[in-house]
Enzyme design. Structure first.
Site, short mmCIF file in Angstrom:
data_model
loop_
_atom_site.label_atom_id
_atom_site.label_comp_id
_atom_site.label_asym_id
_atom_site.label_seq_id
_atom_site.Cartn_x
_atom_site.Cartn_y
_atom_site.Cartn_z
N ARG A 43 14.15 3.08 -29.12
CA ARG A 43 15.68 3.41 -30.25
C ARG A 43 16.56 2.07 -30.05
O ARG A 43 17.26 1.78 -31.03
CB ARG A 43 16.13 4.69 -29.53
N THR A 44 16.84 1.71 -28.68
CA THR A 44 18.13 0.90 -28.48
C THR A 44 17.87 -0.37 -29.28
O THR A 44 18.51 -1.02 -30.11
CB THR A 44 18.63 0.63 -27.18
N LYS A 83 9.69 -17.04 -15.02
CA LYS A 83 9.76 -17.93 -14.34
C LYS A 83 10.66 -18.27 -13.19
O LYS A 83 10.82 -19.10 -12.71
CB LYS A 83 9.51 -19.39 -15.27
N ARG A 116 19.60 -5.54 -22.22
CA ARG A 116 19.13 -4.51 -21.46
C ARG A 116 18.51 -5.04 -20.27
O ARG A 116 17.78 -5.98 -20.22
CB ARG A 116 18.19 -3.53 -22.08
N HIS A 159 25.33 3.05 -20.43
CA HIS A 159 24.71 2.51 -21.68
C HIS A 159 25.49 3.06 -22.64
O HIS A 159 25.58 4.11 -23.46
CB HIS A 159 23.38 3.81 -21.54
N1 CP Z 1 18.19 6.35 -25.77
C1 CP Z 1 17.55 5.00 -25.34
O1 CP Z 1 18.14 4.43 -24.77
O2 CP Z 1 16.25 5.29 -25.79
P1 CP Z 1 15.45 3.77 -25.59
O3 CP Z 1 15.19 3.66 -24.13
O4 CP Z 1 13.92 4.06 -26.22
O5 CP Z 1 15.97 2.52 -26.02
#
Ligand code: CP
Length: 305
Positions: free
Chosen positions: A51-52, A80, A101, A129
Protein backbone atom coordinates in the site's frame (compact mmCIF):
# COMPACT_ATOMS: atom_id res chain seq x y z
CA UNK A 1 12.42 22.63 3.28
CA UNK A 2 10.05 20.46 5.25
CA UNK A 3 10.12 16.71 6.03
CA UNK A 4 7.48 14.43 7.57
CA UNK A 5 8.76 12.13 10.31
CA UNK A 6 5.78 12.05 12.69
CA UNK A 7 2.14 13.20 12.52
CA UNK A 8 3.12 15.73 15.20
CA UNK A 9 5.14 17.57 12.52
CA UNK A 10 1.82 19.05 11.37
CA UNK A 11 -0.43 21.15 13.61
CA UNK A 12 -4.14 20.25 13.77
CA UNK A 13 -4.84 23.25 11.51
CA UNK A 14 -2.28 22.02 8.98
CA UNK A 15 -3.77 18.53 9.10
CA UNK A 16 -7.18 20.08 8.39
CA UNK A 17 -5.74 21.91 5.37
CA UNK A 18 -4.12 18.71 4.15
CA UNK A 19 -7.40 16.80 4.46
CA UNK A 20 -9.33 19.64 2.76
CA UNK A 21 -6.89 19.40 -0.14
CA UNK A 22 -7.18 15.59 -0.26
CA UNK A 23 -10.97 15.94 -0.37
CA UNK A 24 -10.76 18.45 -3.23
CA UNK A 25 -8.43 16.10 -5.12
CA UNK A 26 -10.72 13.11 -4.50
CA UNK A 27 -13.72 15.10 -5.78
CA UNK A 28 -11.97 16.50 -8.86
CA UNK A 29 -8.77 14.53 -9.64
CA UNK A 30 -8.45 15.89 -13.20
CA UNK A 31 -7.83 19.38 -11.83
CA UNK A 32 -4.59 18.15 -10.23
CA UNK A 33 -3.38 15.95 -13.10
CA UNK A 34 -0.41 18.21 -14.02
CA UNK A 35 0.51 19.82 -10.71
CA UNK A 36 3.75 17.80 -10.50
CA UNK A 37 4.70 17.78 -14.18
CA UNK A 38 8.48 17.32 -14.35
CA UNK A 39 8.80 16.34 -10.67
CA UNK A 40 10.17 13.00 -9.48
CA UNK A 41 9.38 10.95 -6.39
CA UNK A 42 11.96 8.45 -5.12
CA UNK A 43 10.59 5.52 -3.13
CA UNK A 44 13.41 4.06 -1.03
CA UNK A 45 11.93 1.01 0.65
CA UNK A 46 14.28 -1.13 2.74
CA UNK A 47 11.28 -3.17 3.94
CA UNK A 48 8.37 -4.81 2.09
CA UNK A 49 5.27 -2.76 1.27
CA UNK A 50 2.25 -2.90 -1.00
CA UNK A 51 0.00 0.00 0.00
CA UNK A 52 2.44 2.65 1.10
CA UNK A 53 4.88 2.34 -1.78
CA UNK A 54 2.31 1.84 -4.50
CA UNK A 55 -0.06 4.52 -3.20
CA UNK A 56 2.86 6.97 -3.10
CA UNK A 57 3.73 6.03 -6.65
CA UNK A 58 0.10 6.27 -7.77
CA UNK A 59 -0.12 9.65 -6.02
CA UNK A 60 2.88 11.08 -7.90
CA UNK A 61 1.75 9.60 -11.23
CA UNK A 62 -1.77 11.03 -10.69
CA UNK A 63 -0.17 14.44 -10.21
CA UNK A 64 1.68 14.18 -13.52
CA UNK A 65 5.09 13.42 -12.01
CA UNK A 66 7.24 10.33 -12.33
CA UNK A 67 8.70 7.80 -9.92
CA UNK A 68 11.93 5.90 -9.35
CA UNK A 69 13.26 3.83 -6.50
CA UNK A 70 13.89 0.45 -4.97
CA UNK A 71 11.57 -1.90 -3.11
CA UNK A 72 14.01 -3.88 -0.95
CA UNK A 73 17.36 -3.34 0.73
CA UNK A 74 18.71 -6.29 -1.26
CA UNK A 75 18.10 -4.56 -4.56
CA UNK A 76 19.90 -1.36 -3.46
CA UNK A 77 23.51 -0.64 -2.53
CA UNK A 78 22.51 -1.02 1.13
CA UNK A 79 23.37 -4.67 0.40
CA UNK A 80 26.96 -3.49 -0.19
CA UNK A 81 26.99 -1.53 3.06
CA UNK A 82 25.96 1.97 1.93
CA UNK A 83 24.51 4.15 4.72
CA UNK A 84 21.12 5.90 4.46
CA UNK A 85 22.99 9.21 4.80
CA UNK A 86 25.04 8.54 1.67
CA UNK A 87 22.05 7.10 -0.17
CA UNK A 88 19.89 10.17 0.42
CA UNK A 89 22.72 12.52 -0.61
CA UNK A 90 22.83 10.69 -3.93
CA UNK A 91 19.02 10.44 -4.32
CA UNK A 92 18.84 14.21 -3.68
CA UNK A 93 20.46 14.62 -7.10
CA UNK A 94 17.98 12.30 -8.82
CA UNK A 95 14.57 13.22 -7.37
CA UNK A 96 12.58 16.12 -5.89
CA UNK A 97 11.08 14.26 -2.91
CA UNK A 98 11.67 10.90 -1.23
CA UNK A 99 9.47 8.45 0.68
CA UNK A 100 11.59 6.12 2.80
CA UNK A 101 10.69 2.96 4.73
CA UNK A 102 13.32 1.35 6.92
CA UNK A 103 13.36 -1.42 9.55
CA UNK A 104 15.47 0.74 11.90
CA UNK A 105 13.68 3.30 14.05
CA UNK A 106 14.97 6.77 13.22
CA UNK A 107 16.61 5.90 9.86
CA UNK A 108 14.38 8.30 7.86
CA UNK A 109 15.18 11.01 10.44
CA UNK A 110 18.90 10.45 9.89
CA UNK A 111 18.28 10.63 6.13
CA UNK A 112 16.34 13.88 6.51
CA UNK A 113 19.27 15.50 8.32
CA UNK A 114 21.52 14.91 5.27
CA UNK A 115 18.93 15.37 2.55
CA UNK A 116 18.64 18.20 0.05
CA UNK A 117 15.02 17.18 -0.74
CA UNK A 118 11.94 16.59 1.48
CA UNK A 119 11.97 13.14 3.12
CA UNK A 120 8.78 11.37 4.18
CA UNK A 121 8.92 8.64 6.80
CA UNK A 122 7.00 5.77 5.19
CA UNK A 123 7.40 3.62 8.31
CA UNK A 124 10.45 3.18 10.56
CA UNK A 125 10.66 -0.09 12.47
CA UNK A 126 8.14 -0.30 15.30
CA UNK A 127 8.21 3.47 15.76
CA UNK A 128 6.01 5.66 13.49
CA UNK A 129 4.05 5.50 10.25
CA UNK A 130 2.82 9.08 9.77
CA UNK A 131 1.33 8.73 6.28
CA UNK A 132 -0.79 5.78 7.46
CA UNK A 133 -2.00 8.11 10.21
CA UNK A 134 -2.86 10.79 7.65
CA UNK A 135 -4.82 8.11 5.79
CA UNK A 136 -6.56 7.04 9.01
CA UNK A 137 -7.47 10.60 10.00
CA UNK A 138 -8.76 11.38 6.51
CA UNK A 139 -10.85 8.20 6.54
CA UNK A 140 -12.29 9.00 9.98
CA UNK A 141 -13.12 12.56 8.91
CA UNK A 142 -14.79 11.29 5.72
CA UNK A 143 -16.90 8.83 7.74
CA UNK A 144 -17.93 11.15 10.58
CA UNK A 145 -17.61 14.66 9.13
CA UNK A 146 -15.04 15.62 11.77
CA UNK A 147 -12.60 14.04 14.21
CA UNK A 148 -13.74 14.12 17.84
CA UNK A 149 -16.24 12.74 20.33
CA UNK A 150 -15.35 9.17 19.45
CA UNK A 151 -14.54 5.99 21.36
CA UNK A 152 -11.83 4.21 19.42
CA UNK A 153 -10.72 0.67 20.12
CA UNK A 154 -7.18 -0.18 19.01
CA UNK A 155 -6.83 -3.94 18.93
CA UNK A 156 -4.00 -6.43 18.42
CA UNK A 157 -0.28 -5.83 18.44
CA UNK A 158 -0.09 -2.48 20.20
CA UNK A 159 3.54 -3.06 21.16
CA UNK A 160 5.11 -3.29 17.72
CA UNK A 161 2.32 -1.72 15.62
CA UNK A 162 3.77 1.59 14.43
CA UNK A 163 0.45 2.63 12.90
CA UNK A 164 -1.08 2.52 16.39
CA UNK A 165 1.72 4.60 17.91
CA UNK A 166 1.39 7.29 15.24
CA UNK A 167 -2.41 7.31 15.41
CA UNK A 168 -2.46 7.74 19.20
CA UNK A 169 0.06 10.59 18.90
CA UNK A 170 -2.18 12.31 16.38
CA UNK A 171 -5.57 11.68 18.01
CA UNK A 172 -4.71 12.98 21.49
CA UNK A 173 -4.90 16.49 19.99
CA UNK A 174 -8.59 16.14 19.10
CA UNK A 175 -11.58 16.75 21.41
CA UNK A 176 -13.08 14.00 23.51
CA UNK A 177 -11.36 10.93 22.08
CA UNK A 178 -11.65 7.87 24.32
CA UNK A 179 -9.11 5.16 23.67
CA UNK A 180 -9.78 1.51 24.45
CA UNK A 181 -6.48 -0.36 24.09
CA UNK A 182 -7.27 -4.01 23.45
CA UNK A 183 -4.28 -6.35 23.61
CA UNK A 184 -2.81 -9.30 25.45
CA UNK A 185 -0.42 -8.34 28.23
CA UNK A 186 2.63 -9.15 26.09
CA UNK A 187 1.56 -6.81 23.30
CA UNK A 188 0.48 -3.74 25.32
CA UNK A 189 1.43 -0.29 24.03
CA UNK A 190 5.02 0.62 24.97
CA UNK A 191 5.34 2.58 28.19
CA UNK A 192 6.53 5.70 26.31
CA UNK A 193 3.14 5.81 24.58
CA UNK A 194 1.17 5.04 27.75
CA UNK A 195 3.08 7.41 30.05
CA UNK A 196 4.59 10.12 27.84
CA UNK A 197 1.79 10.44 25.32
CA UNK A 198 -1.52 9.28 26.87
CA UNK A 199 -1.05 10.07 30.56
CA UNK A 200 1.05 13.17 29.94
CA UNK A 201 -1.77 14.63 27.81
CA UNK A 202 -4.55 13.53 30.18
CA UNK A 203 -6.09 11.38 27.46
CA UNK A 204 -9.03 9.14 28.39
CA UNK A 205 -7.90 5.57 27.96
CA UNK A 206 -8.25 2.09 29.37
CA UNK A 207 -6.51 -1.18 28.62
CA UNK A 208 -8.53 -4.38 28.25
CA UNK A 209 -7.76 -7.87 27.03
CA UNK A 210 -11.10 -9.17 25.70
CA UNK A 211 -12.34 -7.75 22.41
CA UNK A 212 -15.86 -8.96 23.23
CA UNK A 213 -15.96 -6.77 26.36
CA UNK A 214 -14.90 -3.65 24.46
CA UNK A 215 -16.95 -4.00 21.28
CA UNK A 216 -20.35 -2.68 22.48
CA UNK A 217 -18.99 0.77 23.40
CA UNK A 218 -16.85 1.44 20.32
CA UNK A 219 -17.53 3.92 17.51
CA UNK A 220 -14.44 2.74 15.63
CA UNK A 221 -12.54 -0.53 15.88
CA UNK A 222 -8.99 -0.24 14.53
CA UNK A 223 -7.70 -3.79 14.06
CA UNK A 224 -4.01 -4.55 13.56
CA UNK A 225 -2.06 -7.66 12.65
CA UNK A 226 0.56 -9.19 14.91
CA UNK A 227 3.86 -7.90 13.50
CA UNK A 228 5.72 -11.13 12.75
CA UNK A 229 8.82 -9.30 11.50
CA UNK A 230 9.39 -7.60 14.88
CA UNK A 231 9.29 -10.77 17.03
CA UNK A 232 12.54 -12.19 18.34
CA UNK A 233 11.37 -15.77 17.90
CA UNK A 234 8.82 -17.53 15.73
CA UNK A 235 7.32 -19.49 18.67
CA UNK A 236 6.10 -16.31 20.36
CA UNK A 237 4.62 -15.08 17.09
CA UNK A 238 2.77 -18.37 16.50
CA UNK A 239 1.38 -18.22 20.05
CA UNK A 240 0.09 -14.66 19.60
CA UNK A 241 -0.88 -14.45 15.94
CA UNK A 242 -4.52 -15.56 16.24
CA UNK A 243 -5.19 -13.99 19.63
CA UNK A 244 -7.91 -11.82 18.09
CA UNK A 245 -10.08 -12.76 15.16
CA UNK A 246 -12.94 -10.41 14.34
CA UNK A 247 -15.75 -12.64 13.10
CA UNK A 248 -19.32 -12.08 11.91
CA UNK A 249 -20.54 -13.28 15.32
CA UNK A 250 -18.37 -10.77 17.18
CA UNK A 251 -19.60 -7.98 14.89
CA UNK A 252 -23.08 -8.63 16.31
CA UNK A 253 -21.84 -7.31 19.67
CA UNK A 254 -20.90 -3.97 18.09
CA UNK A 255 -22.98 -0.85 17.47
CA UNK A 256 -24.88 -0.82 14.19
CA UNK A 257 -22.74 2.12 13.05
CA UNK A 258 -19.37 1.07 14.45
CA UNK A 259 -16.82 1.26 11.64
CA UNK A 260 -13.94 -1.19 11.29
CA UNK A 261 -10.58 0.17 10.13
CA UNK A 262 -7.31 -1.69 9.55
CA UNK A 263 -4.07 -0.32 8.07
CA UNK A 264 -3.66 -3.67 6.23
CA UNK A 265 -2.16 -6.06 5.33
CA UNK A 266 -4.62 -8.37 7.07
CA UNK A 267 -3.55 -11.87 8.04
CA UNK A 268 -6.21 -13.70 10.14
CA UNK A 269 -7.38 -10.97 12.50
CA UNK A 270 -10.47 -10.09 10.45
CA UNK A 271 -12.42 -12.99 8.94
CA UNK A 272 -13.03 -12.46 5.23
CA UNK A 273 -16.77 -12.84 5.90
CA UNK A 274 -16.64 -9.45 7.68
CA UNK A 275 -15.60 -7.80 4.38
CA UNK A 276 -19.25 -7.77 3.24
CA UNK A 277 -20.44 -6.01 6.39
CA UNK A 278 -21.26 -2.34 5.55
CA UNK A 279 -19.23 -1.36 8.62
CA UNK A 280 -16.00 -2.76 7.09
CA UNK A 281 -14.19 0.37 5.88
CA UNK A 282 -10.60 -0.91 5.51
CA UNK A 283 -10.43 -1.27 1.74
CA UNK A 284 -11.87 2.19 1.25
CA UNK A 285 -9.33 3.41 3.83
CA UNK A 286 -6.49 2.03 1.66
CA UNK A 287 -7.99 3.75 -1.42
CA UNK A 288 -8.11 7.09 0.38
CA UNK A 289 -4.38 6.80 1.08
CA UNK A 290 -3.67 7.88 -2.49
CA UNK A 291 -5.50 11.23 -2.13
CA UNK A 292 -3.94 12.19 1.17
CA UNK A 293 -0.47 11.31 -0.22
CA UNK A 294 -1.18 13.47 -3.27
CA UNK A 295 -2.03 16.31 -0.90
CA UNK A 296 1.13 15.63 1.12
CA UNK A 297 3.42 15.61 -1.93
CA UNK A 298 1.91 18.92 -3.13
CA UNK A 299 2.32 20.44 0.33
CA UNK A 300 5.94 19.37 0.86
CA UNK A 301 6.87 20.51 -2.66
CA UNK A 302 5.18 23.84 -1.95
CA UNK A 303 2.78 23.46 -4.87
CA UNK A 304 -0.46 24.34 -3.06
CA UNK A 305 -2.48 27.40 -4.01
N1 CP B 1 -0.47 -0.08 5.76
C1 CP B 1 0.76 -0.34 5.24
O1 CP B 1 1.76 0.27 5.63
O2 CP B 1 0.78 -1.32 4.29
P1 CP B 1 2.08 -1.76 3.49
O3 CP B 1 3.02 -2.40 4.48
O4 CP B 1 1.59 -2.72 2.46
O5 CP B 1 2.70 -0.53 2.91
Amino acid sequence: MRHLMSPMDFSVEELDELMDLAENIENDPKKYAHVCDGKKLATCFYEPSTRTRLSFEAAMLNLGGSVLGFSSADSSSAAKGESVSDTIRVISGYADICAMRHPKEGAPLVASSKSLIPVINAGDGGHQHPTQTLTDLYTIRSLYGNIGNLTIGLCGDLKFGRTVHSLINALIRYENINFVLISPDELRVPSYIREDVLRENNAHFKEVERLEDALPELDILYMTRVQRERFFNEEDYVRMKDYYILSKEKMELAKKNMMVLHPLPRVNEISVEVDNDPRAAYFDQARKGVYIRMALIMTLLDLVG
